[in-house]
Design a protein around this motif. Structure first.
Motif, mmCIF file in Angstrom:
data_model
loop_
_atom_site.group_PDB
_atom_site.id
_atom_site.type_symbol
_atom_site.label_atom_id
_atom_site.label_comp_id
_atom_site.label_asym_id
_atom_site.label_seq_id
_atom_site.Cartn_x
_atom_site.Cartn_y
_atom_site.Cartn_z
ATOM 1 N N UNK A 43 0.843 -1.190 0.000
ATOM 2 C CA UNK A 43 0.000 0.000 0.000
ATOM 3 C C UNK A 43 0.885 1.249 0.000
ATOM 4 N N UNK A 44 0.624 2.220 -0.865
ATOM 5 C CA UNK A 44 1.444 3.438 -0.917
ATOM 6 C C UNK A 44 1.482 4.154 0.434
ATOM 7 N N UNK A 45 2.670 4.566 0.835
ATOM 8 C CA UNK A 45 2.820 5.289 2.093
ATOM 9 C C UNK A 45 2.908 4.402 3.317
ATOM 10 N N UNK A 46 2.914 3.087 3.123
ATOM 11 C CA UNK A 46 2.986 2.160 4.247
ATOM 12 C C UNK A 46 4.040 1.103 3.979
ATOM 13 N N UNK A 47 4.843 0.795 4.992
ATOM 14 C CA UNK A 47 5.854 -0.243 4.841
ATOM 15 C C UNK A 47 5.318 -1.621 5.210
ATOM 16 N N UNK A 48 4.188 -1.662 5.920
ATOM 17 C CA UNK A 48 3.734 -2.934 6.491
ATOM 18 C C UNK A 48 2.306 -3.326 6.109
ATOM 19 N N UNK A 49 1.675 -2.606 5.188
ATOM 20 C CA UNK A 49 0.318 -2.950 4.775
ATOM 21 C C UNK A 49 0.320 -3.329 3.297
ATOM 22 N N UNK A 50 -0.446 -4.378 2.985
ATOM 23 C CA UNK A 50 -0.437 -4.940 1.636
ATOM 24 C C UNK A 50 -1.848 -5.313 1.215
ATOM 25 N N UNK A 51 -2.041 -5.376 -0.096
ATOM 26 C CA UNK A 51 -3.308 -5.824 -0.668
ATOM 27 C C UNK A 51 -3.111 -7.193 -1.283
ATOM 28 N N UNK A 52 -4.096 -8.070 -1.091
ATOM 29 C CA UNK A 52 -4.040 -9.413 -1.648
ATOM 30 C C UNK A 52 -5.463 -9.862 -1.936
ATOM 31 N N UNK A 53 -5.591 -10.919 -2.744
ATOM 32 C CA UNK A 53 -6.919 -11.354 -3.177
ATOM 33 C C UNK A 53 -7.704 -12.023 -2.054
ATOM 34 N N UNK A 54 -9.024 -11.898 -2.088
ATOM 35 C CA UNK A 54 -9.884 -12.630 -1.152
ATOM 36 C C UNK A 54 -9.890 -14.105 -1.493
ATOM 37 N N UNK A 55 -9.646 -14.939 -0.496
ATOM 38 C CA UNK A 55 -9.543 -16.384 -0.720
ATOM 39 C C UNK A 55 -10.904 -16.954 -1.109
ATOM 40 N N UNK A 56 -10.926 -17.681 -2.209
ATOM 41 C CA UNK A 56 -12.164 -18.275 -2.697
ATOM 42 C C UNK A 56 -12.741 -17.563 -3.900
ATOM 43 N N UNK A 57 -12.195 -16.402 -4.252
ATOM 44 C CA UNK A 57 -12.693 -15.643 -5.399
ATOM 45 C C UNK A 57 -11.834 -15.953 -6.622
#
Length: 250
Positions: A43-57
Motif C-alpha cells: 500500500x502506498x505510504x505504508x511499509x507494512x500494509x499490503x493488498x491481496x486477493x480474497x480467498x475463494x474468489x
C-alpha cells in the motif's frame, strides 16, 4: 465501491484498480489456478500494509473493492467480509519484508512453469525471452505447502536481489517496483517456459544462445530488468481487459 473508495487514499485506490486488473489479466492469459496463487502489492505510504486477493474468489472476479488489506502477519487491517489464504501470504510477506523494492509480488502455478521447475536443468538459454529472466533468475527448492514460517528465511536468501524466481516443483514468482513490471516479468518468464517445452517436444538438439551473449546480459542485469517496459505494455492490457473482463475497477 463507493464505501471502499471513500475509505482509502487516491493512491491506494489506483493501486487497487491496477492490482485487480493484474488478477484479471492473469485470468485472461489462462495463467490462473482456480482460487489458488496470489498477487500482492504494498500500500502506498505504508511499509507494512499490503493488498491481496480474497480467498475463494476466482481471479476473473477480483475487483478493486474486494481486495483485502493485511499486515505482514496476514492480519486484516481494514474491514473485509473476505479472508485470505495463509499459505499464500507466507511467500508474499517474506519477499515484501526482505525487499524494499518489491512493491508487487506475483506467484503462479502455470503448467509450463511447474513443468520447467521440475526439470534439473531449469530454464535454458534458448530464446530471447529466456535471456530477460536468466539475467535475474534464482531458484528455491520445494519444502511442501508454504505454511512453515522458517521457510521464509531460506526463500528470501535464495531470491537475493533477483526479480525472477523458479520455485522447484511448485511454480513461478516475479517481483518488481510496479504491478506493470511484475506482470511483464511474469509474461517473459512464462513465455520462456512455454517456448522451452515446445522446443524440447521436437526431440531435436536445442541450440543454446552463446555464453558470451548470456554473460553480457547478466552483467547488465539491473539495467535489463528495470527497463523491460512494463509501463509501456500496461495501458494496452487495460484496454483489452475493458473489452473482455470489464468491472475490475469497481
Amino acid at each position: 465501491m463507493n464505501s471502499v473508495k471513500q475509505q482509502v487514499s487516491a493512491q491506494e485506490w489506483q493501486l487497487r484498480v491496477d492490482l485487480a486488473a493484474c488478477y484479471r489479466a492473469v485470468a485472461m492469459y489462462g495463467w490462473d489456478d482456480l482460487v489458488f496463487t496470489h498477487i500482492s502489492a504494498r500500500v502506498p505510504g505504508s511499509e507494512h500494509h499490503f493488498l491481496i486477493n480474497p480467498y475463494g474468489m476466482m481471479f476473473e472476479e477480483v475487483t478493486a473493492s474486494s481486495l483485502v488489506k493485511v499486515d505482514l502477519q496476514g492480519n486484516k487491517v481494514m474491514h473485509s467480509d473476505f479472508d485470505i489464504n495463509p499459505a499464500g501470504f507466507v511467500i508474499h510477506s517474506a519477499v515484501h519484508e526482505a525487499r524494499e523494492d518489491a512493491h508487487c509480488v506475483l506467484h503462479l502455478h502455470t503448467a509450463a512453469g511447474i513443468a520447467i521447475s521440475a526439470t534439473k536443468q531449469g530454464l535454458l538459454p534458448i530464446s530471447q525471452q529466456s535471456l530477460f529472466a536468466l539475467s535475474s533468475l534464482s531458484y528455491h527448492d520445494y519444502e511442501g505447502v508454504a505454511l512453515n514460517q522458517d521457510e521464509k528465511v531460506r526463500l528470501v536468501a535464495d531470491l537475493g536481489q533477483t526479480n525472477f524466481m523458479i520455485l522447484r516443483n511448485h511454480g513461478l514468482l516475479t517481483c518488481a517496483t510496479t504491478i506493470a513490471d511484475a506482470f511483464l516479468f511474469m509474461y517473459l518468464l512464462e513465455r520462456a517456459c512455454e517456448i522451452q517445452l515446445k522446443a524440447q517436444l521436437t526431440g531435436c538438439e536445442l541450440l543454446a544462445i552463446p555464453d558470451t551473449i548470456l554473460a553480457g546480459i547478466r552483467a547488465q542485469a539491473q539495467q535489463v530488468t528495470r527497463s523491460a517496459g512494463g509501463g509501456l505494455a500496461w495501458p494496452g492490457i487495460l484496454r483489452k481487459l475493458d473489452r473482455m473482463y470489464p468491472g475490475y475497477d469497481q
